[in-house]
Design a protein around this motif. Structure first.
Motif, short mmCIF file in Angstrom:
data_model
loop_
_atom_site.label_atom_id
_atom_site.label_comp_id
_atom_site.label_asym_id
_atom_site.label_seq_id
_atom_site.Cartn_x
_atom_site.Cartn_y
_atom_site.Cartn_z
N GLN A 15 -37.91 126.31 30.51
CA GLN A 15 -37.99 127.26 29.40
C GLN A 15 -38.30 126.56 28.08
O GLN A 15 -39.10 127.06 27.27
CB GLN A 15 -36.68 128.03 29.28
N ARG A 18 -41.97 125.73 28.04
CA ARG A 18 -42.77 126.92 27.78
C ARG A 18 -42.72 127.30 26.30
O ARG A 18 -43.75 127.66 25.69
CB ARG A 18 -42.28 128.09 28.64
N ASP A 19 -41.54 127.22 25.72
CA ASP A 19 -41.39 127.63 24.32
C ASP A 19 -42.08 126.66 23.36
O ASP A 19 -42.72 127.09 22.39
CB ASP A 19 -39.91 127.75 23.97
N TYR A 20 -41.98 125.37 23.63
CA TYR A 20 -42.67 124.41 22.77
C TYR A 20 -44.19 124.53 22.92
O TYR A 20 -44.94 124.42 21.94
CB TYR A 20 -42.22 122.98 23.08
N ALA A 22 -45.80 127.27 23.69
CA ALA A 22 -46.19 128.51 23.02
C ALA A 22 -46.25 128.34 21.51
O ALA A 22 -47.01 129.04 20.82
CB ALA A 22 -45.21 129.62 23.37
N ALA A 191 -33.55 131.56 28.04
CA ALA A 191 -34.18 131.83 26.74
C ALA A 191 -33.21 131.57 25.61
O ALA A 191 -33.57 130.98 24.57
CB ALA A 191 -34.69 133.27 26.70
N SER A 194 -32.68 127.76 25.36
CA SER A 194 -33.83 127.10 24.73
C SER A 194 -33.84 127.33 23.22
O SER A 194 -34.09 126.40 22.44
CB SER A 194 -35.13 127.62 25.34
N ALA A 195 -33.55 128.55 22.81
CA ALA A 195 -33.52 128.85 21.38
C ALA A 195 -32.46 128.04 20.67
O ALA A 195 -32.69 127.50 19.57
CB ALA A 195 -33.29 130.35 21.17
N ARG A 198 -33.58 124.22 20.60
CA ARG A 198 -34.67 123.93 19.67
C ARG A 198 -34.23 124.12 18.22
O ARG A 198 -34.62 123.34 17.33
CB ARG A 198 -35.87 124.83 19.99
#
Length: 238
Positions: A15, A18-20, A22, A191, A194-195, A198
């Motif tokens: 996750q 994917r987030d980084y 994106a 999710a 990950s938030a 980060r």
């Protein structure tokens, strides 16, 4: 940023990758699952590296020449529980340590010579290291070892300007925790994990816990006298 993530084919690592990606960062994703790595490579500026972190030679082969990394997140890990403390198998403990501790050591050894001032090296451990939980002898010990290794490494790398960060998650809904057969209070999604990760990295935190309330509770319990910790652990077992 140039970011490398191990354990990127499942759970928190996937996750976060994917987030980084994106967000427009250049990401190197490491794992053993070729199909998952291919899926991640289709996201954008993502570079797959297929290898086993428990193999020192493979780590050196795939990581030893990487240059210019701003952020490294060592996330690969496994979980196995000891169901009979009187008749456990040392091989189980060895497997868990090979992945959770020595896998991170192998990667750090290969990457550190090419990290420079301003780089961040992140170790994912676990809140399980804070209390003597039932059946968690191998898993908790491997995470405690990871935490100590990372913090000690941070002392010696500080003069070089390389920042070492530890991340201690609570329960996160992943394929690994889906296999658990016990209650998992305050479990969060990948999710949410990950938030939190980060966000705290962006704020410059060097010791990260999430979810926040669960982290407060376990850290408070960790400060209790040992006898009280053991009593609480026994009550949770019963």
């Amino acid at each position: 940023m140039n970011i490398l993530i191990t354990g990127a084919t499942s759970g928190i690592g996937e996750q976060v990758a994917r987030d980084y990606a994106a967000a427009g960062h250049q990401v190197w994703v490491c794992g053993r699952n070729q199909e998952k790595l291919a899926q991640l490579a289709a996201l954008g500026d993502v570079h797959p590296l297929q290898f086993d972190v428990t193999d020192t030679k493979q780590c050196q082969q795939h990581l030893g020449d990487l240059q210019g990394l701003d952020l490294v997140i060592l996330s690969a890990g496994v979980c196995e529980y000891i169901d009979d403390a009187q008749h456990f198998e040392v091989e189980l403990v060895e497997r868990v340590f090979q992945a959770n501790f020595f896998g991170m050591v192998n990667c750090a050894q290969s990457l550190l010579p090419n990290l420079s001032k301003g780089s961040k090296l992140v170790f994912i451990d676990s809140m399980s290291r804070l209390l003597p939980f039932t059946r968690a002898q191998a898993y908790g010990a491997s995470k405690a070892a990871t935490f100590y290794f990372a913090k000690s490494l941070g002392v010696d790398l500080k003069p070089k300007g390389i920042e070492v960060v530890t991340v201690s998650p609570g329960f996160v809904k992943t394929p690994m925790t889906d296999a658990n057969d016990f209650a998992m209070p305050m479990r969060v999604t990948v999710a949410q994990a990950s938030a939190a990760l980060r966000s705290q990295l962006a704020k410059g935190r060097r010791t990260i816990y999430f979810p926040r309330v669960f982290g407060w509770i376990l850290r408070f319990m960790h400060k209790l006298p040992t006898a009280m910790q053991l009593w609480l652990a026994q009550r949770m077992k019963d």
